[in-house]
Design a protein around this motif. Sequence first.
Motif, PDB file in Angstrom:
ATOM      1  N   VAL A   1      41.173  30.741  35.449  1.00 30.45           N
ATOM      2  CA  VAL A   1      42.230  31.587  34.884  1.00 30.45           C
ATOM      3  C   VAL A   1      43.260  31.881  35.964  1.00 30.45           C
ATOM      4  O   VAL A   1      42.931  31.952  37.153  1.00 30.45           O
ATOM      5  N   GLY A   2      44.505  32.009  35.558  1.00 37.77           N
ATOM      6  CA  GLY A   2      45.580  32.337  36.494  1.00 37.77           C
ATOM      7  C   GLY A   2      45.779  33.835  36.583  1.00 37.77           C
ATOM      8  O   GLY A   2      45.671  34.556  35.590  1.00 37.77           O
ATOM      9  N   ALA A   3      46.085  34.315  37.799  1.00 37.11           N
ATOM     10  CA  ALA A   3      46.400  35.729  37.961  1.00 37.11           C
ATOM     11  C   ALA A   3      47.716  36.064  37.263  1.00 37.11           C
ATOM     12  O   ALA A   3      47.968  37.215  36.917  1.00 37.11           O
ATOM     13  N   LYS A   4      48.524  35.044  37.016  1.00 37.25           N
ATOM     14  CA  LYS A   4      49.824  35.205  36.357  1.00 37.25           C
ATOM     15  C   LYS A   4      50.150  33.870  35.702  1.00 37.25           C
ATOM     16  O   LYS A   4      49.626  32.829  36.102  1.00 37.25           O
ATOM     17  N   GLY A   5      50.977  33.877  34.687  1.00 38.64           N
ATOM     18  CA  GLY A   5      51.367  32.623  34.060  1.00 38.64           C
ATOM     19  C   GLY A   5      52.148  31.736  35.017  1.00 38.64           C
ATOM     20  O   GLY A   5      52.921  32.210  35.846  1.00 38.64           O
ATOM     21  N   GLY A   6      51.925  30.427  34.919  1.00 34.28           N
ATOM     22  CA  GLY A   6      52.684  29.478  35.721  1.00 34.28           C
ATOM     23  C   GLY A   6      52.237  29.320  37.153  1.00 34.28           C
ATOM     24  O   GLY A   6      52.988  28.781  37.977  1.00 34.28           O
ATOM     25  N   VAL A   7      51.018  29.736  37.486  1.00 33.05           N
ATOM     26  CA  VAL A   7      50.550  29.633  38.873  1.00 33.05           C
ATOM     27  C   VAL A   7      49.769  28.349  39.122  1.00 33.05           C
ATOM     28  O   VAL A   7      49.305  28.117  40.234  1.00 33.05           O
ATOM     29  N   GLY A   8      49.600  27.515  38.093  1.00 30.42           N
ATOM     30  CA  GLY A   8      48.916  26.238  38.291  1.00 30.42           C
ATOM     31  C   GLY A   8      47.419  26.301  38.070  1.00 30.42           C
ATOM     32  O   GLY A   8      46.679  25.444  38.578  1.00 30.42           O
ATOM     33  N   SER A   9      46.934  27.265  37.287  1.00 28.46           N
ATOM     34  CA  SER A   9      45.489  27.361  37.043  1.00 28.46           C
ATOM     35  C   SER A   9      44.959  26.124  36.323  1.00 28.46           C
ATOM     36  O   SER A   9      43.873  25.633  36.640  1.00 28.46           O
TER      37      SER A   9
ATOM     38  N   ALA B   1      30.852  33.564  31.853  1.00 27.58           N
ATOM     39  CA  ALA B   1      30.826  32.331  32.641  1.00 27.58           C
ATOM     40  C   ALA B   1      29.907  32.467  33.850  1.00 27.58           C
ATOM     41  O   ALA B   1      29.680  33.565  34.372  1.00 27.58           O
ATOM     42  N   ASP B   2      29.379  31.328  34.305  1.00 25.41           N
ATOM     43  CA  ASP B   2      28.553  31.332  35.511  1.00 25.41           C
ATOM     44  C   ASP B   2      29.392  31.582  36.763  1.00 25.41           C
ATOM     45  O   ASP B   2      28.947  32.246  37.695  1.00 25.41           O
ATOM     46  N   GLU B   3      30.592  31.021  36.787  1.00 25.98           N
ATOM     47  CA  GLU B   3      31.520  31.222  37.903  1.00 25.98           C
ATOM     48  C   GLU B   3      32.918  31.423  37.343  1.00 25.98           C
ATOM     49  O   GLU B   3      33.284  30.817  36.325  1.00 25.98           O
ATOM     50  N   VAL B   4      33.702  32.271  38.001  1.00 29.08           N
ATOM     51  CA  VAL B   4      35.091  32.510  37.615  1.00 29.08           C
ATOM     52  C   VAL B   4      35.988  32.124  38.782  1.00 29.08           C
ATOM     53  O   VAL B   4      35.768  32.563  39.917  1.00 29.08           O
ATOM     54  N   VAL B   5      36.978  31.287  38.508  1.00 24.46           N
ATOM     55  CA  VAL B   5      37.935  30.853  39.530  1.00 24.46           C
ATOM     56  C   VAL B   5      39.299  31.419  39.164  1.00 24.46           C
ATOM     57  O   VAL B   5      39.862  31.091  38.111  1.00 24.46           O
ATOM     58  N   ILE B   6      39.843  32.268  40.036  1.00 22.94           N
ATOM     59  CA  ILE B   6      41.153  32.885  39.816  1.00 22.94           C
ATOM     60  C   ILE B   6      42.165  32.189  40.714  1.00 22.94           C
ATOM     61  O   ILE B   6      42.009  32.161  41.933  1.00 22.94           O
ATOM     62  N   THR B   7      43.192  31.638  40.094  1.00 27.57           N
ATOM     63  CA  THR B   7      44.267  30.978  40.849  1.00 27.57           C
ATOM     64  C   THR B   7      45.449  31.931  40.968  1.00 27.57           C
ATOM     65  O   THR B   7      45.872  32.537  39.969  1.00 27.57           O
ATOM     66  N   ALA B   8      45.988  32.048  42.177  1.00 30.22           N
ATOM     67  CA  ALA B   8      47.104  32.965  42.419  1.00 30.22           C
ATOM     68  C   ALA B   8      48.081  32.336  43.394  1.00 30.22           C
ATOM     69  O   ALA B   8      47.709  31.505  44.224  1.00 30.22           O
ATOM     70  N   VAL B   9      49.352  32.716  43.274  1.00 27.16           N
ATOM     71  CA  VAL B   9      50.362  32.361  44.273  1.00 27.16           C
ATOM     72  C   VAL B   9      50.649  33.619  45.085  1.00 27.16           C
ATOM     73  O   VAL B   9      50.420  34.735  44.603  1.00 27.16           O
ATOM     74  N   PRO B  10      51.139  33.455  46.307  1.00 27.67           N
ATOM     75  CA  PRO B  10      51.222  34.602  47.221  1.00 27.67           C
ATOM     76  C   PRO B  10      52.431  35.513  46.986  1.00 27.67           C
ATOM     77  O   PRO B  10      53.357  35.584  47.806  1.00 27.67           O
ATOM     78  N   ASP B  11      52.467  36.217  45.842  1.00 25.97           N
ATOM     79  CA  ASP B  11      53.515  37.219  45.626  1.00 25.97           C
ATOM     80  C   ASP B  11      52.873  38.506  45.127  1.00 25.97           C
ATOM     81  O   ASP B  11      51.665  38.573  44.858  1.00 25.97           O
ATOM     82  N   LEU B  12      53.693  39.544  44.950  1.00 28.13           N
ATOM     83  CA  LEU B  12      53.177  40.876  44.658  1.00 28.13           C
ATOM     84  C   LEU B  12      52.531  40.973  43.278  1.00 28.13           C
ATOM     85  O   LEU B  12      51.474  41.597  43.117  1.00 28.13           O
ATOM     86  N   ALA B  13      53.159  40.364  42.259  1.00 29.86           N
ATOM     87  CA  ALA B  13      52.600  40.438  40.910  1.00 29.86           C
ATOM     88  C   ALA B  13      51.240  39.754  40.849  1.00 29.86           C
ATOM     89  O   ALA B  13      50.300  40.260  40.214  1.00 29.86           O
ATOM     90  N   ASN B  14      51.097  38.606  41.510  1.00 31.41           N
ATOM     91  CA  ASN B  14      49.813  37.913  41.548  1.00 31.41           C
ATOM     92  C   ASN B  14      48.762  38.746  42.271  1.00 31.41           C
ATOM     93  O   ASN B  14      47.604  38.795  41.852  1.00 31.41           O
ATOM     94  N   LEU B  15      49.173  39.411  43.350  1.00 33.61           N
ATOM     95  CA  LEU B  15      48.231  40.226  44.098  1.00 33.61           C
ATOM     96  C   LEU B  15      47.707  41.367  43.234  1.00 33.61           C
ATOM     97  O   LEU B  15      46.501  41.621  43.181  1.00 33.61           O
ATOM     98  N   ARG B  16      48.630  42.047  42.533  1.00 33.49           N
ATOM     99  CA  ARG B  16      48.204  43.156  41.674  1.00 33.49           C
ATOM    100  C   ARG B  16      47.255  42.681  40.575  1.00 33.49           C
ATOM    101  O   ARG B  16      46.184  43.245  40.350  1.00 33.49           O
ATOM    102  N   ASN B  17      47.661  41.604  39.869  1.00 31.98           N
ATOM    103  CA  ASN B  17      46.844  41.106  38.759  1.00 31.98           C
ATOM    104  C   ASN B  17      45.496  40.578  39.234  1.00 31.98           C
ATOM    105  O   ASN B  17      44.465  40.796  38.596  1.00 31.98           O
ATOM    106  N   ALA B  18      45.515  39.844  40.360  1.00 31.20           N
ATOM    107  CA  ALA B  18      44.264  39.290  40.890  1.00 31.20           C
ATOM    108  C   ALA B  18      43.302  40.401  41.278  1.00 31.20           C
ATOM    109  O   ALA B  18      42.104  40.327  40.986  1.00 31.20           O
TER     110      ALA B  18
END
Length: 438
Positions: free
Chosen positions: A179-187, A309-326
């Motif tokens: 899952v992506g921390a935000k839309g469009g992060v390449g999850s 799920a057995d494992e959860v992978v969170i994809t994020a890009v290095p900006d403030l909105a991603n940090l908050r959501n992640a």
Amino acid sequence: MSNQAKPFGGEPEEMAGVGAPLAELDEPAVPAPSTRARPIPRISIQAFCENGATAEIIRIAAEDRRLAKAHVNVHMGGIEAAVVHYQQNPTPNLIVLESSLPRDHLLAELDRLAENCDPGTKVLIIGQVNDVMLYRELLRRGVSEYLVDPVEPLQLMEAISQLYNNPDTEPVGHVYAFVGAKGGVGSSTVCHNTAWALSEALKADVVIADLDLAFGTTGLDFNQDPMQGIADALSTPERLDEVLLDRLLTKCSEHLSIFAAPVALDRDYDISVEGCDQVIDVVRQNVPYVAVDLPHVWTPWAKGVLLQADEVVITAVPDLANLRNAKNMIDLLQQVRRNDSKPRLVMNMVNMPKRPEISVKEFEAAVGLKAIAVIDFDSEVFGQAANNGQMIEELNAKARSASGFRDIALAISNRRDAQATKKASGFAPFLEKLKLKR
């Protein structure tokens, strides 16, 4: 109850975790639990505890995703309360008993309990004494398992899992939710490349389930245009079986198949929590690895996939909105999934030219997780792979991101340590020669 009577659930040699080697032990020991607790079927469990701490451990286990289908009740009073209770009430599938009684008193109480137990009832005892002779005597009386106090939630779940999952059958497949921390992060890109790398590295069957029904990119990324896919399964989940699953999957390589999204906007998609669970359960019963590509939405079914799920992978890009959501997602998952490993963090599109970024170290410190992979921004390689319908490693095996996706695959499948050990062992003969020269 005589030694021949075994009303608690079958012959000792048929029970999980019990085998011939136990009879050969010289030291008192209790068999170690399996390395992984598997989902437990829809059974009734009643526990009778002596201590509040043990009761709390059982309650924690009862809230775990692996016991989601089981119905668990916790009582106090130990084995004596259980004997009184079952004189008036039917027995469940599994009775968990905590007892600090001396050996002879414990066996006498078990004999009394057996008089009111159905033959199919299993009994798991949590005791104070690590005594192989007591363990053998309990097995002869039909007790399914004996654990030495203190018991951890995961240890208890593993013991129950062994009782209700046939060790001769293939294990239930692992589910990895991306899952992506935000839309469009390449999850989705991370999910697809990781699944491909997993299938190539382990030479094991992997299925990608694309749950972004309206805008999923699985078909594009693998240059496929399937006529059927996951929407057909979700529309009538009760019909999905091994035969229908084989028809709906699209094979992309020897070990990788996709459960593609329809990507059609002329219809509405109403996914139920139960239907989603049912479809994923059928898939995991037939393949060892399932990578679920989740859209960036927060619905009951999407949340349910993450929590189960057995494992959860969170994809994020290095900006403030991603940090908050992640951070919000990580905090929630760690709070609810207390007996599971922490979510995995992947930093994607790092070092994009002319874009102000939060450093990876600062991002990791803020969310409390270390990234298992840092994927640099590379518009040329990723753009060409997307246009070709290829994975990064297919296009350019020497690309830095290709090794990153393989690292993610080995990490989530718990194969990274094995790979490191294998590499290290290659130097052993050389090191031995150095020691000899000294």
